[in-house]
Design an enzyme around this catalytic site. Structure first.
Site, PDB file in Angstrom:
ATOM      1  CD  GLU A 167     -25.250  14.115  -3.248  1.00  0.00           C
ATOM      2  OE1 GLU A 167     -24.537  14.476  -4.196  1.00  0.00           O
ATOM      3  OE2 GLU A 167     -24.806  13.529  -2.266  1.00  0.00           O
ATOM      4  CD  GLU A 354     -25.254   9.144  -2.065  1.00  0.00           C
ATOM      5  OE1 GLU A 354     -24.087   9.558  -2.190  1.00  0.00           O
ATOM      6  OE2 GLU A 354     -26.140   9.290  -2.922  1.00  0.00           O
TER       7      GLU A 354
HETATM    8  C1  BGC Z   1     -23.653  11.009  -5.141  1.00  0.00           C
HETATM    9  C2  BGC Z   1     -23.183   9.657  -5.597  1.00  0.00           C
HETATM   10  C3  BGC Z   1     -21.669   9.647  -5.671  1.00  0.00           C
HETATM   11  C4  BGC Z   1     -21.127   9.877  -4.284  1.00  0.00           C
HETATM   12  C5  BGC Z   1     -19.617   9.870  -4.186  1.00  0.00           C
HETATM   13  C6  BGC Z   1     -22.823  11.616  -4.054  1.00  0.00           C
HETATM   14  O1  BGC Z   1     -22.555  12.939  -4.377  1.00  0.00           O
HETATM   15  O2  BGC Z   1     -25.017  10.991  -4.830  1.00  0.00           O
HETATM   16  O3  BGC Z   1     -23.763   9.384  -6.833  1.00  0.00           O
HETATM   17  O4  BGC Z   1     -21.164   8.482  -6.224  1.00  0.00           O
HETATM   18  O5  BGC Z   1     -21.568  11.122  -3.802  1.00  0.00           O
HETATM   19  O6  BGC Z   1     -19.051  10.896  -4.945  1.00  0.00           O
END
Ligand code: BGC
Length: 445
Positions: A167, A354
């Site tokens: 990110e 993610e």
């Molecule tokens: C990030 C994580 C974070 C998750 C939830 C993403 O922006 O890569 O490190 O914990 O979102 O906020």
């Protein structure tokens, strides 16, 4: 309507974590300080003064955590390496104890039948590099390439694919434009060189990985952008925001140019940071996969503040996570179909690196199960609509240090008691395990 069981044969199931959010042990094994150690120690920077000093103590408890992963039946595990374990000052001599930790972790994963998918940078820049300008300094890109070569030489015999950056958009905006995350600069649009230098770092690291026969990916946070109305002003604002959030990193990588940021009053040399040959270098190593981190869509309206060409409008009438983020599973489908339509043949295979939600602490985890089921069904629909998606890594295995929110936002399939470090699988853990097994069984034999 296709559903999650229709995801293709060979689809890869995983979980994601990041070093500073789970490892703890910040002064052990020769690890040097990162920007997050320094930022979290600043009064008021993180909610309730929480820090990642202990976090999930994964540095010591990784065998237990790998057992939890084995119990899920995962194909892959996405984690990040702490640069300051490998090079405590971000340059120069290697710290053997730091590399040895990742060596053990990789071997233990392979022994459990899980393919490691490491991210080289998940926001924890060595403080020594920050002292020299951090991502505002072009030379940080060269340091990143050196660090990449060191770890690839050590682990590349067992780790086939690598994610360079996590990110870069969120890191630039929160860390350099708004000052909500480390290193805490509030430079607004003057933060843009931090975007270019991260991309340059990606390009150099990608070449180093490819030279060693390794696969290259990058993971970014992407969001489908909707205009709050069909008025020309709202539509123009949505386009401006889309260029900044979704295209600033993806266009140079896939199309070899920066998007038009003229609505921001920004020229395409991004504050003078872009030099001849840079864009060629950034895109020179084709990506083997694009990592997409998806949490929610964004609704944008015409500006209310003269400093920016957009304003954010609320999304009403949908469930909200503990973080107050709107839950819109179909946003994931829309995002993926939109990527395919925008980039066509230039879009490499996608992996969801993610996706997940923060919830209240309880173990009756219906909210998370519904969230995951909805998003995986939306993903299956995107695949049925022709998007090449190869895997899904949920955020996150464990409750962990959620940056500026400290331990207040819980994203884990596994609950962590931060007083005792006891891990307790939530209902979503069993649900994910059963889904993986059922999906695999469909294609067995
Ligand atoms: C990030 C994580 C974070 C998750 C939830 C993403 O922006 O890569 O490190 O914990 O979102 O906020």
């Amino acid at each position: 309507m296709p559903n999650r069981f229709d995801l293709p044969a060979g689809f890869r199931w995983g979980v994601s974590t990041a070093a500073y959010q789970i490892e703890g042990a910040v002064t052990e094994g020769g690890r040097g300080p990162s920007v997050w150690d320094v930022f979290a120690a600043r009064p008021g920077a993180v909610r309730d003064g929480h820090t990642g000093a202990v976090a999930c103590d994964h540095y010591h408890r990784y065998p237990e955590d790998i057992e939890l992963m084995r119990g899920l039946g995962l194909d892959g595990y996405r984690f990040s390496l702490a640069w300051t374990r490998v090079q405590p000052t971000g340059a120069g001599p290697v710290n053997p104890a730091g590399l040895a930790f990742y060596d053990r972790l990789v071997d233990a994963l392979l022994e459990a039948g899980i393919t490691p998918l490491p991210t080289l940078f998940h926001w924890d820049l060595p403080q020594a590099l920050e002292d020299r300008g951090g991502w505002l300094d072009r030379d940080t890109a060269n340091r990143f390439a050196d660090y990449t070569a060191i770890v690839a030489d050590r682990l590349g015999d067992r780790v086939p694919a690598w994610i360079t950056l996590n990110e870069p958009f969120v890191h630039m905006v929160y860390g350099y434009a708004l000052g909500i995350h480390a290193p805490g600069h509030a430079l607004m649009l003057d933060a843009l060189p931090a975007a270019h230098h991260q991309l340059l770092a990606h390009g150099l690291a990608a070449a180093a990985l490819r030279e060693r026969g390794l696969e290259v990916m990058i993971a970014n946070n992407l969001t489908p952008v909707r205009a709050a109305s069909s008025s020309d002003a709202d539509v123009a604002a949505a386009q401006a925001y889309d260029a900044l959030h979704n295209r600033l990193f993806t266009d140079p990588l896939l199309l070899g140019r920066y998007p038009d940021l003229s609505a921001f009053g920004v020229a395409d040399d991004l504050g003078g940071s872009v030099r001849d040959g840079d864009l060629k270098l950034i895109g020179a190593t084709p990506l083997d996969g694009l990592g997409v981190n998806y949490y929610n869509p964004t609704r944008i309206a015409a500006p209310t503040d003269p400093g920016l060409p957009f304003s954010e409008a609320p999304i009403e009438g949908v469930p909200r996570t503990a973080f107050d983020w709107p839950v819109v599973p179909d946003g994931l489908r829309g995002l993926l179909v939109g990527l395919r339509d925008r980039y066509g043949a230039a879009l490499p295979p996608v992996t969801i690196t993610e996706n997940g939600c923060s919830t209240a602490e309880d173990l009756d985890d219906t909210f998370r199960v519904d969230y995951l089921a909805g998003h995986l069904d939306a993903l299956a629909t995107a695949v049925a609509q022709g998007v090449d998606v190869r895997g899904y890594f949920t955020w996150s295995l464990l409750d962990n240090f959620e940056w500026a929110e400290g331990y207040h936002q819980r994203f884990g399939l596994v609950h962590v008691d931060f007083g005792t470090q006891r891990r307790t699988p939530r209902a979503s853990y069993a649900w994910y395990r059963d889904l993986i097994a059922a999906h695999r069984a469909r294609f067995a034999g």
